[in-house]
Design a protein around this motif. Structure first.
Motif, mmCIF file in Angstrom:
data_model
loop_
_atom_site.group_PDB
_atom_site.id
_atom_site.type_symbol
_atom_site.label_atom_id
_atom_site.label_comp_id
_atom_site.label_asym_id
_atom_site.label_seq_id
_atom_site.Cartn_x
_atom_site.Cartn_y
_atom_site.Cartn_z
ATOM 1 N N ASP A 123 0.827 -1.206 0.000
ATOM 2 C CA ASP A 123 0.000 0.000 0.000
ATOM 3 C C ASP A 123 0.862 1.257 0.000
ATOM 4 N N GLY A 128 1.647 7.450 -1.106
ATOM 5 C CA GLY A 128 2.123 7.667 0.260
ATOM 6 C C GLY A 128 1.130 7.191 1.279
ATOM 7 N N SER A 129 0.524 8.132 1.986
ATOM 8 C CA SER A 129 -0.278 7.758 3.140
ATOM 9 C C SER A 129 -1.729 7.428 2.809
ATOM 10 N N ILE A 130 -2.158 7.621 1.579
ATOM 11 C CA ILE A 130 -3.572 7.365 1.260
ATOM 12 C C ILE A 130 -3.776 5.874 0.978
ATOM 13 N N PRO A 131 -4.742 5.260 1.645
ATOM 14 C CA PRO A 131 -4.911 3.806 1.486
ATOM 15 C C PRO A 131 -5.657 3.415 0.219
ATOM 16 N N PHE A 292 -7.567 12.130 -0.192
ATOM 17 C CA PHE A 292 -6.595 13.199 -0.251
ATOM 18 C C PHE A 292 -5.626 13.038 0.911
ATOM 19 N N GLY A 293 -4.345 13.187 0.667
ATOM 20 C CA GLY A 293 -3.390 13.095 1.765
ATOM 21 C C GLY A 293 -1.978 13.331 1.283
ATOM 22 N N LYS A 294 -1.035 13.271 2.214
ATOM 23 C CA LYS A 294 0.355 13.518 1.864
ATOM 24 C C LYS A 294 0.895 12.378 1.019
ATOM 25 N N LEU A 299 7.828 10.334 6.588
ATOM 26 C CA LEU A 299 6.869 9.926 7.618
ATOM 27 C C LEU A 299 5.533 9.440 7.045
ATOM 28 N N PRO A 300 4.922 10.170 6.072
ATOM 29 C CA PRO A 300 3.681 9.646 5.509
ATOM 30 C C PRO A 300 3.862 8.248 4.911
ATOM 31 N N SER A 303 4.122 5.755 7.737
ATOM 32 C CA SER A 303 2.865 5.431 8.411
ATOM 33 C C SER A 303 2.072 4.431 7.579
ATOM 34 N N SER A 304 2.196 4.544 6.262
ATOM 35 C CA SER A 304 1.536 3.590 5.380
ATOM 36 C C SER A 304 2.185 2.211 5.506
#
Lengths: 404, 404
Positions: A123, A128-131, A292-294, A299-300, A303-304
């Motif tokens: 993922d 990045g951080s958007i699932p 929408f996200g970084k 870091l983003p 986190s993913s």
């Protein structure tokens, strides 16, 4: 449920170090990094690790029976391929962030997962951080899904934002993106659209159950954007964004491509600025959803990766269900686009086989032509469009009927 | 994997009929509706069903051994409770869209799932087509999650949009929401903030692993909004939105409430208009993510229910993992808010125990006071705030320190 995840980490750059920090700070993750494999274990690092954690011998991870998950964030597609395939063949599950490698080898990686029973999660490789991947895989049912379209590369989007909203010069914006850690080590990867392309390929596998190899997909980046184009877009009240899209055309076909696009203020992705990513998922029943996200930064992404690690703790794996569907749509490049092509020396109007030319503008500062052309023709004329004096932008209001 | 899902459907109103249509049109769903239980099987319906499908006897679903999933979209919390608990006790998995019932009985429903091994899915209960619950459950790890905040009720948001952007009169906008099928059969449910509250309770269980009963949570709706408030918000360049939020305060505590809020144009939810929902998920590493989609209407809800049905085909269930975490944060109402309170006859400045009054305005058209007050005090003074001449709005720039 696995009580503790013991991780062997490959790669300790921006993303690797962020993964290390995030796991150390996550009280409930029940995960710890047991060993980190790097190219040069003696190199000084910004983060201190306990003695014996760093190694330059991959076998100290592969042969450690206590390691039950490999996390791979290596910035080298060939090394990444070796690590992931070796791990899967030994039955060790892997979390990977290497989109270029995954996009190039996904059919083989799916087979390896099935043959050896080990899961590969990625993922973190897209947006990045958007699932996005997990939602496409689990939530958005094929029959209802019509389109996935978005800004998938944080670095090029950051550059375009600086240029558009802050009047910065392109080269200056590029350097800032690199300093901020948004750009890949080789920024041509971001700017050429290749990074977006790889993500789009992975997304399409999980959106429609179909794998299309990178070389079959039209990809056109932002490297040759010119002040002329920025002025043109501003006059029209739109922004230029690098957009990746996969779209159903009719019941049985879909098309996909990566290309700069004129984006009107009414569109969701218009307000996706700086290093952010934004994805619009369009379906028959729910119309449009927007995530929408970084999209760039250590870091983003970390986190993913942590989400993928946690998912492994609960035994999650991609089932690739849509690849088993009987009525999978077929990839086509037989669709008409309307494009703006700016040029200086290259004689675009004569050389590019438009079905119909709609507008032409000639001036001392630059020229452009707007016309309808099939995606297949654009692919055939990639070399022409890659000329440094040529810049092409999609005008997205519609896919034109051939008879239009 | 279950080859075909045979569904017993309870409820055949707007949502039930949409579920019927969506399943009929989903080629790869491998699901079919075997029987539909309604209160009155002889009532004429907009959609024709084959003979024998409609019944008013619940046992024709519960006792049918071929039915392996119950879908419950009944517009009556008590009936919904009976259906869901009966199904779970018989080991039949259930997909439900009844947020009021789920929010009131979630601890018991979780226990029943564990005791009888049958799964209950309810992504459709929160935010229509946006997959919030499943993403919180699967993707956003507790340690990193700081806040979930958004517009969770499509109907009240539609009304506020019509009033703000189209200068419509409140009552007229409400009627239009009902005609469009956005409002619940009893619109006070939407307008009082109760619908948002129920969704927030469900979200909090999956975000932080903590259940808080409805009566413990401050909830304040939009029924008493006045032209005065709309003019005030316009002058300040903000919109009034009905916002639900759960927010960590410090390491070990969180707070939650539903309340109208002044929303500035720079905020993601500012542009969530009409029947749309938008949720901002804030975390330590990824900053803010934003999910946006249709939050009301039969088809968006039905598409979400189809996603739950498909998830059951692959054996998916909520694990409620975060409820097992050792360091779950505690619910607190000991936080300071800054609120705007408009009033006419009620002597709000004397009666409402502000810690500090910041502004007062008195006029022939109406009066307001802006001050800092703890959430606990707001809960104690609910009756005062419910007076028809009183309208309270959160000013969200910060949670104030007690010492501020």
């Amino acid at each position: 449920m696995n009580p503790t995840i013991n991780i062997g980490l490959f790669g300790f750059g921006v993303v690797g170090q962020s993964v290390y920090k995030v796991i150390a700070g996550a009280k409930n993750a029940h995960a710890r990094i047991r060993r980190i494999c790097v190219r040069d274990a003696s190199k000084p690092r910004a983060i201190a690790t306990p003695d014996g954690v760093l190694t330059d011998n991959p076998d100290r991870i592969f042969n450690d029976p206590d390691i039950n998950l490999i996390v791979e964030v290596v910035d080298d597609a060939r090394a990444s391929y070796r690590i992931v395939t070796t791990a899967l063949k030994r039955g060790i599950p892997v979390v990977s962030g290497s989109k270029a490698m995954i996009a190039a080898h996904l059919p083989e990686l799916i087979e390896l997962q099935q043959e050896y029973g080990a899961a590969l999660l990625y993922d973190a490789s897209s947006c990045g951080s958007i699932p996005v991947i997990r939602n496409l895989e689990e939530y958005y049912d094929n029959d209802l899904l019509l389109e996935v379209k978005g800004i998938l590369n944080g670095s090029s989007n950051y550059i375009l934002s600086r240029v558009f909203d802050h009047d910065e010069e392109y080269g200056h914006a590029l350097r800032k993106a690199q300093e901020a850690g948004f750009a890949e080590s080789d920024p041509t990867f971001d700017i050429s659209g290749m990074d977006s392309l790889y993500k789009l390929i992975i997304i399409t596998v999980h959106a429609l159950g179909v794998y299309v190899a990178p070389e079959r997909i039209f990809t056109c980046g932002i490297a040759d954007i010119h002040d002329f184009d920025i002025r043109y877009a501003r006059e029209k009240g739109v922004k230029i964004k690098l957009v990746a899209q996969v779209v159903k055309v009719g019941d049985a076909q879909f098309t996909m491509f990566v290309m700069p696009e004129f984006v009107a203020p009414s569109k969701y992705i218009y307000s996706v600025d700086n290093e952010y990513n934004g994805v619009v998922i369009r379906g028959e029943c729910y119309d449009r959803q927007f995530m929408f996200g970084k999209g760039a930064g250590g870091l983003p992404t970390a986190s993913s990766i942590l989400s993928d690690i946690m998912a492994r703790r609960h035994g999650y794996r991609y089932e690739y269900k849509k690849m088993g569907y009987i009525d999978r749509p077929e990839y086509t490049t037989d669709v008409l686009l309307r494009v703006y092509v700016h040029y200086k020396e290259t004689d675009v109007p004569s050389l590019l086989p438009f079905e119909r030319v709609r507008e032409m503008f000639v001036s001392e500062c630059g020229n452009y032509v707007i016309g309808d052309i099939s995606l297949g023709r654009l692919i055939e004329n990639r070399a022409l469009l890659d000329a440094p004096d040529v810049f092409a932008v999609n005008i997205p209001q519609f896919f034109l009927d051939k008879d239009d």
